[in-house]
Design a protein around this motif. Structure first.
Motif, PDB file in Angstrom:
ATOM      1  N   SER A 140     -35.367 -11.318   1.888  1.00 14.21           N
ATOM      2  CA  SER A 140     -35.846 -12.016   0.692  1.00 14.21           C
ATOM      3  C   SER A 140     -35.410 -11.294  -0.578  1.00 14.21           C
ATOM      4  O   SER A 140     -35.038 -11.924  -1.577  1.00 14.21           O
ATOM      5  CB  SER A 140     -37.372 -12.131   0.748  1.00 14.21           C
ATOM      6  N   TYR A 143     -31.847 -12.181  -1.197  1.00 16.74           N
ATOM      7  CA  TYR A 143     -31.702 -13.544  -1.716  1.00 16.74           C
ATOM      8  C   TYR A 143     -31.950 -13.573  -3.226  1.00 16.74           C
ATOM      9  O   TYR A 143     -31.203 -14.213  -3.980  1.00 16.74           O
ATOM     10  CB  TYR A 143     -32.691 -14.492  -1.031  1.00 16.74           C
ATOM     11  N   ILE A 153     -24.541 -16.756  -0.879  1.00 14.51           N
ATOM     12  CA  ILE A 153     -25.217 -16.080   0.231  1.00 14.51           C
ATOM     13  C   ILE A 153     -24.638 -16.583   1.547  1.00 14.51           C
ATOM     14  O   ILE A 153     -24.552 -17.793   1.775  1.00 14.51           O
ATOM     15  CB  ILE A 153     -26.734 -16.338   0.196  1.00 14.51           C
ATOM     16  N   THR A 155     -25.321 -16.151   5.630  1.00 12.26           N
ATOM     17  CA  THR A 155     -26.264 -15.630   6.619  1.00 12.26           C
ATOM     18  C   THR A 155     -25.740 -15.902   8.022  1.00 12.26           C
ATOM     19  O   THR A 155     -25.128 -16.940   8.277  1.00 12.26           O
ATOM     20  CB  THR A 155     -27.659 -16.262   6.461  1.00 12.26           C
ATOM     21  N   CYS A 180     -39.187 -15.664   2.622  1.00 12.18           N
ATOM     22  CA  CYS A 180     -37.755 -15.940   2.797  1.00 12.18           C
ATOM     23  C   CYS A 180     -37.450 -17.415   2.562  1.00 12.18           C
ATOM     24  O   CYS A 180     -36.469 -17.762   1.887  1.00 12.18           O
ATOM     25  CB  CYS A 180     -37.308 -15.532   4.201  1.00 12.18           C
ATOM     26  N   MET A 184     -35.024 -18.684  -0.491  1.00 17.94           N
ATOM     27  CA  MET A 184     -33.805 -19.457  -0.237  1.00 17.94           C
ATOM     28  C   MET A 184     -33.902 -20.842  -0.867  1.00 17.94           C
ATOM     29  O   MET A 184     -32.892 -21.394  -1.320  1.00 17.94           O
ATOM     30  CB  MET A 184     -33.555 -19.577   1.265  1.00 17.94           C
ATOM     31  N   ALA A 187     -33.224 -20.419  -4.646  1.00 19.62           N
ATOM     32  CA  ALA A 187     -31.919 -19.878  -5.034  1.00 19.62           C
ATOM     33  C   ALA A 187     -31.016 -20.974  -5.587  1.00 19.62           C
ATOM     34  O   ALA A 187     -30.943 -22.077  -5.042  1.00 19.62           O
ATOM     35  CB  ALA A 187     -31.259 -19.198  -3.840  1.00 19.62           C
ATOM     36  N   ILE A 191     -25.607 -21.389  -0.320  1.00 19.98           N
ATOM     37  CA  ILE A 191     -26.060 -20.658   0.866  1.00 19.98           C
ATOM     38  C   ILE A 191     -25.422 -21.314   2.090  1.00 19.98           C
ATOM     39  O   ILE A 191     -25.616 -22.503   2.329  1.00 19.98           O
ATOM     40  CB  ILE A 191     -27.590 -20.669   1.001  1.00 19.98           C
TER      41      ILE A 191
END
Length: 343
Positions: A140, A143, A153, A155, A180, A184, A187, A191
Motif C-alpha cells: 500500500s 501504491y 504500477i 504487480t 491495499c 489501488m 491511484a 496499474i
C-alpha cells in the motif's frame, strides 16, 4: 531429470532425459543423429498433446510448480535499475512481498509482487509467498508512492492467500488488505496486474486491482483453493480435482466469460501484455498537469467560513483597525498583569 516432476509430466520428462543422453553420444558419433531427430520430434509431439488437454486440477498443480519463474525472475528480465524497498513504516518488513522502483522500457515504474522462494530455507523465510499485514501495508505504501510521483504500477500475483495466523490477525490482516484495495482504487496511474502462478483469495486481491489483469495460461485465480472448497462442500479434500473443475479458476475460463481478465499463452508474452496496455493507459502531458493541480488539498468549510467572516469584518466601517486592535490587546494584557498579586 528435473528436481520436481508431476505425475502427468513423467512420460515427457523421461523422454527428454533420453534425448539429452543421445545428444551427448551424437556429438562423438554421427550414427546417432537420425535417432536423435526421431526422439526429439517424438518428445515435442508428446509434450504438445499432453499440455493441450490438461484438466483444471492438472493446471492447478502446474501453477504451483516450484520450477515456475517467480516475481524476482520477472524483475530481473523485465526491469532495469531495480531498487527494492523494505518495511511498512509501522511494524517491520515482510519478505513474502517484494517491491521497489525500476525502469521498464525507459520509464520509471513501481513493481510489487509475491515471492515464494526456491530452497527450504528461503521458502520458510518468505512464508511460502503468504503475506503478513506488514507486507500488504508495504504494498500500500508503494501504491501511494507511485501515485504521488506519477509512476505506473506493475504487480505480479503468485500466492495461495494472505497468511491466516493469529499474529497476522492481531496486527490487522483484513484492514491491511482493505488498505491495499483502497490505495489501488484511488491511484491515478496505470496499474497492470499479471497473475504469474497462483492467485488465491484476499492475498491476491491486495495486488490485483488493476486497469488490466492478465493471467498466464497455467495460472489460476480463485476465492478459495480447490482443497478448501472440497473440504467445505464434501468434507473431503481428496475431491480437489472435482472442485477445481467446478470453480472455473483457470485462465481460459476467464476469457470465455464477460470478465475483463485476459490470459497469456506463455511467460514471454508478459512483456507484450504489459507494454501495450502501459502505452494505451499513459496519460497525456496536459492531463498530467491538470491532475497535479487537483492534488491540492481542498479547502474545508470551516476555513471558508473563517475567511468569509474575516473579509466581512475588514469591509465593515465599524470594525476596528489593526493598530487599535493591537493597542486594546496590549492595554488588556497590562491591566491583567496589574491585577495579579505579587509575593
Amino acid at each position: 531429470m528435473a528436481s520436481h516432476v508431476l505425475p502427468f509430466e513423467k512420460p515427457v520428462v523421461d523422454l527428454v532425459a533420453r534425448v539429452r543422453e543421445l545428444r551427448a553420444l551424437a556429438e562423438n558419433d554421427k550414427r546417432f543423429e537420425s535417432e536423435l531427430r526421431r526422439l526429439e520430434e517424438k518428445a515435442g509431439r508428446l509434450a504438445r498433446e499432453l499440455f493441450a488437454d490438461l484438466s483444471p486440477w492438472q493446471k492447478v498443480q502446474l501453477c504451483r510448480h516450484p520450477n515456475r519463474p517467480y516475481t524476482l525472475d520477472y524483475i530481473n528480465h523485465l526491469i532495469e535499475d531495480f531498487v527494492e524497498m523494505h518495511g511498512d513504516r509501522r511494524f517491520g518488513d515482510d519478505p513474502a512481498i517484494v517491491g521497489g522502483i525500476g525502469r521498464y522500457h525507459g520509464r520509471s515504474v513501481v513493481v510489487v509482487g509475491h515471492q515464494k522462494g526456491r530452497t527450504t530455507k528461503e521458502k520458510a523465510m518468505r512464508n511460502f509467498g503468504q503475506a503478513q499485514p506488514e507486507g500488504n501495508r508495504k504494498a500500500s505504501r508503494l501504491y501511494e508512492l507511485a501515485d504521488r510521483f506519477g509512476m505506473p504500477i506493475l504487480t505480479f500475483v503468485d500466492t495461495a492467500g494472505a497468511y491466516p495466523g493469529i499474529g497476522a490477525e492481531e496486527r490487522g490482516q483484513s484492514e491491511a488488505i482493505g488498505a491495499c484495495l483502497a490505495a489501488m482504487s484511488r491511484a491515478r496511474v496505470p496499474i497492470i496486474t499479471t497473475i504469474i502462478g497462483e492467485g488465491g483469495s484476499g492475498g491476491a486481491l491486495a495486488l490485483g486491482v488493476g486497469n488490466r489483469v492478465h493471467v498466464l495460461e497455467y495460472g489460476t485465480y480463485s476465492v478459495i483453493s480447490p482443497e478448501g472448497c472440497a473440504s467445505i462442500l464434501w468434507k473431503d479434500g481428496a475431491k480437489a480435482d472435482e472442485a477445481a473443475a467446478r470453480l472455473r479458476i483457470t485462465a481460459p475460463s476467464f476469457s470465455n466469460s464477460r470478465s475483463s481478465i485476459a490470459w497469456s499463452t506463455s511467460p514471454p508474452a508478459v512483456r507484450i501484455r504489459t507494454t501495450r496496455p502501459l502505452r494505451a493507459l499513459s496519460t497525456p502531458p496536459s492531463a498530467k498537469r491538470s491532475r497535479s493541480c487537483s492534488r491540492r488539498r481542498p479547502t474545508s468549510s470551516f476555513a471558508i467560513a473563517t475567511i468569509a467572516s474575516a473579509s466581512s469584518a475588514r469591509s465593515s466601517p465599524e470594525a476596528p483597525s489593526s493598530a487599535s486592535s493591537a493597542q486594546n490587546a496590549t492595554r488588556t494584557r497590562q491591566e491583567r498583569d496589574n491585577n495579579v498579586p505579587h509575593a
